[in-house]
Scaffold this motif. Structure first.
Motif, PDB file in Angstrom:
ATOM      1  N   SER A 103       5.028  32.437  11.355  1.00  0.00           N
ATOM      2  CA  SER A 103       4.880  32.399  12.818  1.00  0.00           C
ATOM      3  C   SER A 103       6.196  32.404  13.588  1.00  0.00           C
ATOM      4  CB  SER A 103       4.040  31.182  13.221  1.00  0.00           C
ATOM      5  OG  SER A 103       2.723  31.289  12.728  1.00  0.00           O
ATOM      6  N   ALA A 113       0.471  34.458  19.442  1.00  0.00           N
ATOM      7  CA  ALA A 113       0.920  33.061  19.420  1.00  0.00           C
ATOM      8  C   ALA A 113       1.772  32.701  20.631  1.00  0.00           C
ATOM      9  CB  ALA A 113       1.712  32.787  18.142  1.00  0.00           C
ATOM     10  N   THR A 172       6.342  30.023  21.114  1.00  0.00           N
ATOM     11  CA  THR A 172       5.412  30.343  20.033  1.00  0.00           C
ATOM     12  C   THR A 172       4.671  29.068  19.669  1.00  0.00           C
ATOM     13  OG1 THR A 172       6.797  32.125  19.165  1.00  0.00           O
ATOM     14  CG2 THR A 172       5.202  31.139  17.647  1.00  0.00           C
ATOM     15  N   ARG A 218       1.750  26.819  17.506  1.00  0.00           N
ATOM     16  CA  ARG A 218       1.159  26.716  16.177  1.00  0.00           C
ATOM     17  C   ARG A 218      -0.310  27.119  16.282  1.00  0.00           C
ATOM     18  NH1 ARG A 218       3.310  22.528  14.717  1.00  0.00           N
ATOM     19  NH2 ARG A 218       4.518  23.167  12.889  1.00  0.00           N
ATOM     20  N   VAL A 219      -0.688  28.133  15.524  1.00  0.00           N
ATOM     21  CA  VAL A 219      -2.042  28.678  15.599  1.00  0.00           C
ATOM     22  C   VAL A 219      -2.804  28.327  14.326  1.00  0.00           C
ATOM     23  CG1 VAL A 219      -3.434  30.760  15.836  1.00  0.00           C
ATOM     24  CG2 VAL A 219      -1.268  30.577  17.060  1.00  0.00           C
TER      25      VAL A 219
END
Length: 199
Positions: free
Chosen positions: A47, A55, A126, A128-129
């Motif tokens: 990521s 994201a 970005t 956290r997915v």
């Protein structure tokens, strides 16, 4: 098949030349145990590599309870799902120039705040997915490659295979980045009346 941790794990196993497939991340097989051990690490490693569109998030920042550090005018709380801070935007939109900021620990060391001289700052970051359904196809392949590298020694017993998968990850990262960058459009000035009047 819908994108899921199991799907990404099975892609990784295929990249390693392993014919086994898992049905659940909690299976008792060595393949499932390795996937369950390394899956989250592979996603969190992949990521931050690029500013992935799925994201990316923009959020206004709330002031931190701590006073700003000496050289900064403002100290803000960071979003709970922050993975990588990309840049600051001056409302109502990003102006195209870099606005200085710094991530610093709070006075008690329990949280991380963002220090800057920008008032009413908004952070593009970005996140956290954890929902694989939003991953793009090129991210899915790249995350599977990262997972394959992490699992390689456990599954194959070969450090050479681990190194090979890591090299493939960085080679494929360039293509995945280009695909992701092609999404969206830049803010361009409209054509003049002389041009639009032709049609």
């Amino acid at each position: 098949m819908a994108t899921s941790p199991v799907y990404i794990s099975n892609l990784a196993l295929g990249m390693l030349g392993n014919a086994s497939r898992i049905q659940s991340m909690t299976d008792v097989s060595p393949q499932a145990k390795a996937a369950n051990l390394w899956y989250s690490n592979a996603i969190d490693f992949t990521s931050p590599q690029r500013d992935w569109s799925f994201a990316r998030r923009q959020a206004p920042l709330a002031l931190h309870a701590d006073d700003p550090p000496q050289q900064w005018a403002y100290f803000y709380q960071t979003p709970a799902d922050l993975l990588v801070a990309r840049y600051l935007a001056a409302p109502p939109y990003y102006t195209g120039h870099k606005i200085p900021f710094e991530l610093l620990a709070s006075a008690d060391g329990e949280t991380v705040g963002l220090a800057t001289n920008l008032e009413d700052a908004e952070l593009i970051y970005t996140r956290r997915v954890s929902q694989p359904a939003v991953f793009t196809p090129w991210f899915v392949k790249l995350a599977a490659r990262s997972l394959a590298a992490d699992m390689a020694y456990i599954i194959t017993g070969s450090r050479a295979e681990e190194d090979s998968q890591r090299q493939k990850f960085y080679a494929e990262l360039r293509g995945a980045s280009a695909n992701d960058a092609n999404q969206g459009a830049d803010d361009e000035p409209p054509d003049s009346d002389m041009i639009t009047g032709r049609y």
